[in-house]
Motif scaffolding. Sequence first.
Motif, mmCIF file in Angstrom:
data_model
loop_
_atom_site.group_PDB
_atom_site.id
_atom_site.type_symbol
_atom_site.label_atom_id
_atom_site.label_comp_id
_atom_site.label_asym_id
_atom_site.label_seq_id
_atom_site.Cartn_x
_atom_site.Cartn_y
_atom_site.Cartn_z
ATOM 1 N N PRO A 226 0.814 -1.217 0.000
ATOM 2 C CA PRO A 226 0.000 0.000 0.000
ATOM 3 C C PRO A 226 0.847 1.268 0.000
ATOM 4 C CG PRO A 226 -0.881 -1.587 1.563
ATOM 5 C CD PRO A 226 0.453 -2.121 1.108
ATOM 6 N N LEU A 227 2.005 1.235 0.677
ATOM 7 C CA LEU A 227 2.866 2.421 0.728
ATOM 8 C C LEU A 227 3.355 2.798 -0.667
ATOM 9 C CD1 LEU A 227 4.410 4.612 2.222
ATOM 10 C CD2 LEU A 227 6.236 2.941 2.651
ATOM 11 N N SER A 228 3.773 1.799 -1.453
ATOM 12 C CA SER A 228 4.233 2.117 -2.810
ATOM 13 C C SER A 228 3.075 2.632 -3.659
ATOM 14 C CB SER A 228 4.883 0.894 -3.463
ATOM 15 O OG SER A 228 3.931 -0.126 -3.744
ATOM 16 N N GLY A 229 1.874 2.120 -3.403
ATOM 17 C CA GLY A 229 0.700 2.642 -4.100
ATOM 18 C C GLY A 229 0.404 4.066 -3.701
ATOM 19 N N TYR A 230 0.564 4.368 -2.425
ATOM 20 C CA TYR A 230 0.325 5.726 -1.931
ATOM 21 C C TYR A 230 1.285 6.720 -2.580
ATOM 22 C CZ TYR A 230 -0.007 9.593 1.426
ATOM 23 O OH TYR A 230 -0.152 10.817 2.013
ATOM 24 N N ARG A 231 2.550 6.342 -2.661
ATOM 25 C CA ARG A 231 3.536 7.242 -3.272
ATOM 26 C C ARG A 231 3.272 7.424 -4.759
ATOM 27 N NH1 ARG A 231 8.611 4.502 0.029
ATOM 28 N NH2 ARG A 231 8.425 5.803 1.910
ATOM 29 N N GLN A 234 0.374 9.805 -5.193
ATOM 30 C CA GLN A 234 0.738 11.214 -5.068
ATOM 31 C C GLN A 234 1.257 11.755 -6.402
ATOM 32 O OE1 GLN A 234 3.467 10.642 -1.709
ATOM 33 N NE2 GLN A 234 2.093 11.897 -0.433
ATOM 34 N N GLU A 235 2.022 10.919 -7.110
ATOM 35 C CA GLU A 235 2.512 11.327 -8.431
ATOM 36 C C GLU A 235 1.368 11.395 -9.435
ATOM 37 O OE1 GLU A 235 5.721 9.823 -11.835
ATOM 38 O OE2 GLU A 235 5.812 9.012 -9.791
ATOM 39 N N LEU A 236 0.484 10.414 -9.396
ATOM 40 C CA LEU A 236 -0.644 10.387 -10.327
ATOM 41 C C LEU A 236 -1.562 11.594 -10.134
ATOM 42 C CD1 LEU A 236 -1.506 6.583 -10.081
ATOM 43 C CD2 LEU A 236 -0.661 7.756 -12.123
ATOM 44 N N GLN A 253 -3.692 -4.139 -2.995
ATOM 45 C CA GLN A 253 -3.001 -3.449 -1.901
ATOM 46 C C GLN A 253 -2.435 -2.116 -2.376
ATOM 47 O OE1 GLN A 253 -2.925 -4.245 1.194
ATOM 48 N NE2 GLN A 253 -3.428 -6.418 1.338
ATOM 49 N N MET A 254 -1.823 -2.088 -3.548
ATOM 50 C CA MET A 254 -1.332 -0.817 -4.075
ATOM 51 C C MET A 254 -2.490 0.106 -4.419
ATOM 52 S SD MET A 254 2.090 -1.645 -6.348
ATOM 53 C CE MET A 254 1.245 -2.546 -7.646
ATOM 54 N N ALA A 255 -3.600 -0.475 -4.896
ATOM 55 C CA ALA A 255 -4.780 0.353 -5.208
ATOM 56 C C ALA A 255 -5.289 1.069 -3.965
ATOM 57 C CB ALA A 255 -5.874 -0.508 -5.818
ATOM 58 N N LEU A 256 -5.204 0.401 -2.808
ATOM 59 C CA LEU A 256 -5.614 1.031 -1.551
ATOM 60 C C LEU A 256 -4.795 2.295 -1.298
ATOM 61 C CD1 LEU A 256 -7.156 1.025 1.148
ATOM 62 C CD2 LEU A 256 -5.381 -0.508 2.047
ATOM 63 N N GLY A 257 -3.472 2.199 -1.506
ATOM 64 C CA GLY A 257 -2.617 3.370 -1.334
ATOM 65 C C GLY A 257 -2.923 4.468 -2.331
ATOM 66 N N LEU A 262 -5.045 9.901 -3.700
ATOM 67 C CA LEU A 262 -5.938 10.729 -4.517
ATOM 68 C C LEU A 262 -6.954 11.466 -3.649
ATOM 69 C CD1 LEU A 262 -6.647 8.396 -7.588
ATOM 70 C CD2 LEU A 262 -5.020 10.297 -7.430
ATOM 71 N N ARG A 263 -7.501 10.775 -2.650
ATOM 72 C CA ARG A 263 -8.488 11.405 -1.765
ATOM 73 C C ARG A 263 -7.858 12.579 -1.022
ATOM 74 N NH1 ARG A 263 -9.998 7.113 0.322
ATOM 75 N NH2 ARG A 263 -8.790 7.099 2.244
ATOM 76 N N GLU A 264 -6.622 12.393 -0.539
ATOM 77 C CA GLU A 264 -5.946 13.472 0.171
ATOM 78 C C GLU A 264 -5.665 14.667 -0.746
ATOM 79 O OE1 GLU A 264 -2.462 11.819 1.919
ATOM 80 O OE2 GLU A 264 -3.546 10.841 3.561
#
Length: 348
Positions: A226-231, A234-236, A253-257, A262-264
């Motif tokens: 999830p962390l790699s998805g979150y990062r 942020q780029e997306l 799991q990456m989709a969760l991040g 995106l929500r933030e």
Amino acid sequence: MNHLELRPPTMADVARLAGVSHQTVSRVLGDHPNVRDETRAKVLRAIEEMGYRRNSSARALATRRTRTLGVVASNTTLYGPASTLFALEEAARAEGYTVSTVSLRRLAVETLSEALAHLSEGGVEGVIALAPQRSAVEALAELRHPFPVVVVGTGSGAEIPSVNVDQRLGARLATGHLLAAGHRTVWHLAGPEDWQEAADRVTGWRATLEEAGIEPPVPLRGDWSPLSGYRAGQELAGWVGRGLTAVFVANDQMALGVLRALREAGVRTPQDVAIVGFDDIPESEFFAPPLTTVRQDFATVGKHSIALLLDLIEGRAPAGAPGTPGRPGVPGVVVEPQLVVRASTAPD
């Protein structure tokens, strides 16, 4: 005296003393005809010198009556490998077999050789290797073993009997779903480069876009977490308003991040950006919003894997497995995935 000195000698110890492989020692113990007399004598001398005594499970191997199968795996904390391992154990029990599992940090030639030696000592009749990384498949191909081996999760590239989910089809389902919803292109957050499944998902995504006359964007890379998805999310987020309206993410799991990032950033899903994941983990139904994803049927993978291995053990022609695409003559089974549509791609 060091307590380690009290350990009884193993087949691997005999192999080292004799200067041969553990497979050769196993063949000598099993009175296999394809062993040179000089090599056989060398192994027997090492056995006598070390006082090696073969255990009852290993003796049973010669008659194939142990009803024990081996599994070699790594990355079993991840959803896919963990679910596959559980499915294999369930399918083996249904056939009256027990499973002996060796979990490794990495699947390299040295560690795989040690794992196969350990399983051979335990008298397994055959082995299933969860080998999602290309390096693991290459390592397996270098090894020789005294029992049949089936690989799972190796994707489309191995010259070894295998069972796989059609990852390219899964990626096509995900990408095609987003294009059919009216998105002009689909971005992709891919898994690690060494994972064949990740590579096949990239291939399916790219082919679907190219067939639609769309130049694929450069994929981003994550590590399944999830962390790699979150990062990556942020780029997306920086591309929203500049052509980014849909993302196919290589696992849930990456989709969760990605969803959180995106929500933030104030990006709504699916109104601003639609998201599709892969795996259909139990939690994906409860993401905010519930995640559209590609479901892998791990129970079917487990059943086919055990069935294929038992066919090879018994010397039968594998039922329904004449060869996987691109590999005629290599027994293999391909399991189709299923697209599960939820709110992350379907605005009210």
